[in-house]
Structures are given as C-alpha cells and as structure tokens.
Design a protein around this motif. Structure first.
Motif, PDB file in Angstrom:
ATOM      1  N   GLY A  17     -54.032  35.641  65.848  1.00  0.00           N
ATOM      2  CA  GLY A  17     -54.789  35.101  65.082  1.00  0.00           C
ATOM      3  C   GLY A  17     -55.698  35.863  64.196  1.00  0.00           C
ATOM      4  O   GLY A  17     -57.006  35.336  63.880  1.00  0.00           O
ATOM      5  N   SER A  18     -55.241  36.881  63.838  1.00  0.00           N
ATOM      6  CA  SER A  18     -55.837  37.772  62.896  1.00  0.00           C
ATOM      7  C   SER A  18     -55.011  38.676  62.053  1.00  0.00           C
ATOM      8  O   SER A  18     -54.089  39.411  62.722  1.00  0.00           O
ATOM      9  N   LEU A  19     -55.142  38.806  60.881  1.00  0.00           N
ATOM     10  CA  LEU A  19     -54.103  39.665  59.889  1.00  0.00           C
ATOM     11  C   LEU A  19     -54.652  41.149  60.163  1.00  0.00           C
ATOM     12  O   LEU A  19     -53.772  42.303  60.168  1.00  0.00           O
ATOM     13  N   SER A  20     -55.897  41.418  60.467  1.00  0.00           N
ATOM     14  CA  SER A  20     -56.320  42.730  60.399  1.00  0.00           C
ATOM     15  C   SER A  20     -55.693  43.343  61.843  1.00  0.00           C
ATOM     16  O   SER A  20     -55.356  44.521  61.893  1.00  0.00           O
ATOM     17  N   ALA A  21     -55.807  42.342  62.967  1.00  0.00           N
ATOM     18  CA  ALA A  21     -55.419  42.709  64.377  1.00  0.00           C
ATOM     19  C   ALA A  21     -53.893  43.073  64.157  1.00  0.00           C
ATOM     20  O   ALA A  21     -53.313  44.045  64.887  1.00  0.00           O
ATOM     21  N   ALA A  22     -53.041  42.381  63.685  1.00  0.00           N
ATOM     22  CA  ALA A  22     -51.585  42.491  63.193  1.00  0.00           C
ATOM     23  C   ALA A  22     -51.332  43.952  62.438  1.00  0.00           C
ATOM     24  O   ALA A  22     -50.598  44.724  63.025  1.00  0.00           O
ATOM     25  N   ALA A  23     -52.171  44.125  61.678  1.00  0.00           N
ATOM     26  CA  ALA A  23     -51.999  45.400  60.778  1.00  0.00           C
ATOM     27  C   ALA A  23     -52.291  46.646  61.723  1.00  0.00           C
ATOM     28  O   ALA A  23     -51.355  47.480  61.614  1.00  0.00           O
ATOM     29  N   ARG A  24     -53.385  46.634  62.568  1.00  0.00           N
ATOM     30  CA  ARG A  24     -53.618  47.482  63.683  1.00  0.00           C
ATOM     31  C   ARG A  24     -52.273  47.987  64.531  1.00  0.00           C
ATOM     32  O   ARG A  24     -51.909  48.892  64.852  1.00  0.00           O
ATOM     33  N   VAL A  25     -51.768  46.615  65.067  1.00  0.00           N
ATOM     34  CA  VAL A  25     -50.737  46.705  65.892  1.00  0.00           C
ATOM     35  C   VAL A  25     -49.421  47.666  65.213  1.00  0.00           C
ATOM     36  O   VAL A  25     -48.846  48.286  65.768  1.00  0.00           O
ATOM     37  N   MET A  26     -49.308  47.226  63.930  1.00  0.00           N
ATOM     38  CA  MET A  26     -48.175  47.848  63.238  1.00  0.00           C
ATOM     39  C   MET A  26     -48.386  48.862  62.427  1.00  0.00           C
ATOM     40  O   MET A  26     -47.729  49.657  61.684  1.00  0.00           O
ATOM     41  N   ASP A  27     -49.911  49.712  62.618  1.00  0.00           N
ATOM     42  CA  ASP A  27     -50.132  50.878  62.210  1.00  0.00           C
ATOM     43  C   ASP A  27     -50.023  50.964  60.631  1.00  0.00           C
ATOM     44  O   ASP A  27     -49.478  51.736  60.004  1.00  0.00           O
ATOM     45  N   MET A  28     -50.723  49.816  60.231  1.00  0.00           N
ATOM     46  CA  MET A  28     -50.629  49.765  58.582  1.00  0.00           C
ATOM     47  C   MET A  28     -52.231  49.363  58.253  1.00  0.00           C
ATOM     48  O   MET A  28     -52.924  48.688  58.874  1.00  0.00           O
ATOM     49  N   SER A  29     -52.359  49.638  57.008  1.00  0.00           N
ATOM     50  CA  SER A  29     -53.777  49.170  56.293  1.00  0.00           C
ATOM     51  C   SER A  29     -53.960  47.691  56.260  1.00  0.00           C
ATOM     52  O   SER A  29     -53.024  47.140  55.941  1.00  0.00           O
ATOM     53  N   PRO A  30     -55.031  46.942  56.187  1.00  0.00           N
ATOM     54  CA  PRO A  30     -55.139  45.666  55.868  1.00  0.00           C
ATOM     55  C   PRO A  30     -54.821  45.413  54.485  1.00  0.00           C
ATOM     56  O   PRO A  30     -54.302  44.318  54.341  1.00  0.00           O
ATOM     57  N   ALA A  31     -54.903  46.378  53.600  1.00  0.00           N
ATOM     58  CA  ALA A  31     -54.245  45.961  52.207  1.00  0.00           C
ATOM     59  C   ALA A  31     -52.833  46.008  52.341  1.00  0.00           C
ATOM     60  O   ALA A  31     -52.333  44.937  51.437  1.00  0.00           O
ATOM     61  N   VAL A  32     -52.198  46.917  52.933  1.00  0.00           N
ATOM     62  CA  VAL A  32     -50.764  46.677  52.888  1.00  0.00           C
ATOM     63  C   VAL A  32     -50.368  45.420  53.790  1.00  0.00           C
ATOM     64  O   VAL A  32     -49.298  44.801  53.395  1.00  0.00           O
ATOM     65  N   ALA A  33     -51.015  45.076  54.774  1.00  0.00           N
ATOM     66  CA  ALA A  33     -50.745  43.905  55.631  1.00  0.00           C
ATOM     67  C   ALA A  33     -50.750  42.638  54.549  1.00  0.00           C
ATOM     68  O   ALA A  33     -49.988  41.652  54.691  1.00  0.00           O
ATOM     69  N   SER A  34     -51.743  42.796  53.971  1.00  0.00           N
ATOM     70  CA  SER A  34     -52.218  41.467  52.985  1.00  0.00           C
ATOM     71  C   SER A  34     -51.148  41.458  51.860  1.00  0.00           C
ATOM     72  O   SER A  34     -50.454  40.265  51.500  1.00  0.00           O
ATOM     73  N   ALA A  35     -50.642  42.437  51.348  1.00  0.00           N
ATOM     74  CA  ALA A  35     -49.347  42.396  50.545  1.00  0.00           C
ATOM     75  C   ALA A  35     -48.204  42.103  51.126  1.00  0.00           C
ATOM     76  O   ALA A  35     -47.367  41.288  50.421  1.00  0.00           O
ATOM     77  N   ALA A  36     -48.046  42.479  52.377  1.00  0.00           N
ATOM     78  CA  ALA A  36     -46.886  42.095  52.828  1.00  0.00           C
ATOM     79  C   ALA A  36     -46.728  40.528  53.272  1.00  0.00           C
ATOM     80  O   ALA A  36     -45.637  40.007  52.865  1.00  0.00           O
ATOM     81  N   LEU A  37     -47.789  39.891  53.556  1.00  0.00           N
ATOM     82  CA  LEU A  37     -47.955  38.540  53.790  1.00  0.00           C
ATOM     83  C   LEU A  37     -47.703  37.708  52.621  1.00  0.00           C
ATOM     84  O   LEU A  37     -47.069  36.777  52.604  1.00  0.00           O
ATOM     85  N   LYS A  38     -48.233  38.184  51.413  1.00  0.00           N
ATOM     86  CA  LYS A  38     -48.349  37.728  50.231  1.00  0.00           C
ATOM     87  C   LYS A  38     -46.704  37.682  49.793  1.00  0.00           C
ATOM     88  O   LYS A  38     -46.009  36.819  49.175  1.00  0.00           O
ATOM     89  N   ARG A  39     -46.071  38.865  49.797  1.00  0.00           N
ATOM     90  CA  ARG A  39     -44.578  38.923  49.645  1.00  0.00           C
ATOM     91  C   ARG A  39     -43.895  37.987  50.491  1.00  0.00           C
ATOM     92  O   ARG A  39     -42.739  37.337  49.797  1.00  0.00           O
ATOM     93  N   ILE A  40     -43.939  37.838  51.711  1.00  0.00           N
ATOM     94  CA  ILE A  40     -42.923  36.824  52.505  1.00  0.00           C
ATOM     95  C   ILE A  40     -43.289  35.473  52.057  1.00  0.00           C
ATOM     96  O   ILE A  40     -42.381  34.506  51.807  1.00  0.00           O
ATOM     97  N   GLU A  41     -44.538  35.063  51.880  1.00  0.00           N
ATOM     98  CA  GLU A  41     -45.009  33.817  51.264  1.00  0.00           C
ATOM     99  C   GLU A  41     -44.162  33.505  49.927  1.00  0.00           C
ATOM    100  O   GLU A  41     -43.581  32.328  49.663  1.00  0.00           O
TER     101      GLU A  41
END
Length: 305
Positions: A17-41
């Motif tokens: 239920g959190s993009l920042s928590a998912a980013a921490r699990v995958m050891d990536m920055s919030p900015a990279v996580a946000s870019a990844a989600l935008k890419r898949i969408e």
C-alpha cells in the motif's frame, strides 16, 4: 516489453500500500520507483495505482492486472529455480572430442567410471587426432595435446607436465639392438605420425645443456596415433609418443623407454572449449577427475622432468 523489476515493484506496492515502502524493499530510490511505475503504466496504456501524497490504492485496471503480474513473476521464479537445479545436477548430454590413442586406452574406462558415478549423464564421444572445430562440430569440449593454435579458445590444463618418450618393444630391441646414443636412431625404423599432410619426423630432445633435434625415417606412417602405438607394441619399430598414451604399455613390459637420460618434447594435455559458459558442472567434474588420473601417471614418467 515489460521489465521483470517493474512487475516486482508494482506487486510490492500493491501488497504494501505504499510506493516508497516498495522502493525500500527493492533497494531503490523513490524517484526510480516512481519512474518504473510510470514506465509500466505507459507500456500497458492503463493507470494501475491511484496515488496521492498520503495514500495509494489499486485502480480497477490495477486489480485486474495484479493476478497476472503475480502469476508471471511466480512462473519466472520457478524457471530460475529449475535452471539452478539443472546447473547443480550432473545430468544432460556431455559432448566431447578426444585424441584417438588417449581416448581409446585411457578415457574410455575413465568415462565408464564417471558415468557409473553420475548415471543421469549421457556421453557423446568423438575420437580423432585432428583439431575439432568447436564452433562447427557437435562437441562442447575437446581434449587435445599441445598449445591451442586458436587464441579465441578457452584452454584449461589437464596434464600440463606431460612429455613424449622414445619407446620400442622388447622384441624389436632383441632383433635390432637398443640405441644408446641419439644418433643411433638413424639406424632404426622409426614409426611416424602424420597430422594432415605433415609428417612428425623431426624429434626434439634436451640433454640438460642444449636442445637437440634429429630427423628420422621409417617405413610406416599413420594419421592415427593409436595405430603408431600398436605398431610399436607389435615390434615394428621405435615410436616417439606421449607418455600418457604408452604408460600402461611401459608398466606392463610391452614397451621399453629408450634413452631415459634425455628430456623429450612437452606434450601438455588441455581441455578446450569455445567459451567459459560451456564449463558446466559435468565438465568441471570430468576435468578434475582427468587431472587427478593424469597426475598419477605423470609421476611414473621415467625421464628427466
């Protein structure tokens, strides 16, 4: 094409239920996580997660896609586990090429033992003295004497200290006499080996002080190294052979080593392959066994090391 890590991020974000928590699990920055989600969408052409500064929830499209993403990740994970198990097992097909003499008289019984230890392994063996074309012939590895001429091949030592020896049968020596000096080889029938059109009739030695060479002659030539050995055992002349190939004959008394005070040519045995990816677990285990067996035979070498 959808990326594996993008799918993982989406599933983690939905579960946590959190993009920042998912980013921490995958050891990536919030900015990279946000870019990844935008890419898949963008690749799917649908919004998967409704996001605000404080909350995150699945959209209807995201709920529908989530189970497909879970299934895809589970399938990929199972595939990776299957590959890992396959790499750890000694199974499959081992395709190799070996010299005729070494292959028939040493490798065959060793392979029998190797397959008894690893019954799930299938062996495909090609015997011959020509250099196997590892990029065209149906082999993964080749055992060959001498240094590889093709520098692009990976060469692993199996018997780096192996040398040639002069040898003849007791019967031949009883009839023709035993040479006591190198020059006396010119008075003997020398059994010659051919590789392609080249006759190996210039035999080289070292007496501890200098290099010595002698061009010999004889009435028998063969492009099969095992035939040369058989001629020598049959009393037809003197052979200049790899020690590994004649060690059994010498130990049994079928052949006698001549001029043991001379150091003969090096004949290192190497395992060759096109690239290191072909060094599977069966190949590594086989090389270890061959190295151990060849080392035991090398200790019996009668000449100077």
């Amino acid at each position: 094409m959808l990326r594996f890590d993008d799918l993982q991020l989406f599933v983690h974000a939905a579960d946590l239920g959190s993009l920042s928590a998912a980013a921490r699990v995958m050891d990536m920055s919030p900015a990279v996580a946000s870019a990844a989600l935008k890419r898949i969408e963008a690749q799917l052409g649908a919004r998967l997660l409704a996001r605000s500064t404080r909350s995150l929830r699945l959209t209807a499209e995201g709920e529908g896609f989530l189970e497909y993403a879970r299934t895809a990740l589970a399938s990929l994970d199972e595939g990776r586990r299957l590959l890992a198990r396959g790499q750890d097992q000694v199974s499959g097909v081992l395709q190799l090429s070996a010299p005729s003499d070494f292959g028939r008289n040493l490798l065959l019984p060793w392979l029998d033992e190797f397959q008894r230890e690893h019954p799930q392994l299938t062996v495909r063996l090609l015997l011959g003295d020509r250099i196997a074309d590892l990029f065209r012939q149906p082999v993964d590895i080749a055992l060959r004497y001498g240094e590889p001429e093709d520098s692009s091949l990976v060469a692993l030592p199996v018997a780096p200290d192996n040398r040639r020896v002069l040898c003849a049968s007791p019967d031949y020596l009883a009839r023709k006499g035993e040479p006591r000096q190198l020059e006396q080889l010119l008075q003997h029938n020398c059994l010659l080996y051919m590789l392609g059109t080249r006759v190996h009739d210039h035999w080289q030695f070292n007496d501890g002080k200098r290099e010595l060479g002698l061009t010999v002659s004889g009435n028998r030539f063969s492009d099969d190294a095992d035939v040369v050995r058989l001629w020598a055992v049959a009393g037809q002349g003197i052979a200049y052979k790899s020690w590994l190939d004649v060690a059994g004959d010498v130990q049994s008394g079928r052949l006698k080593v001549l001029l043991p005070g001379l150091m003969c040519e090096r004949a290192p045995l190497n395992l060759l392959c096109g690239h290191r990816a072909q060094l599977s677990k069966p190949v590594r285990l086989l090389r270890d066994m061959l190295s151990e067996r060849c080392a035991m035979l090398s200790k019996l070498y009668p000449g100077k090391q």
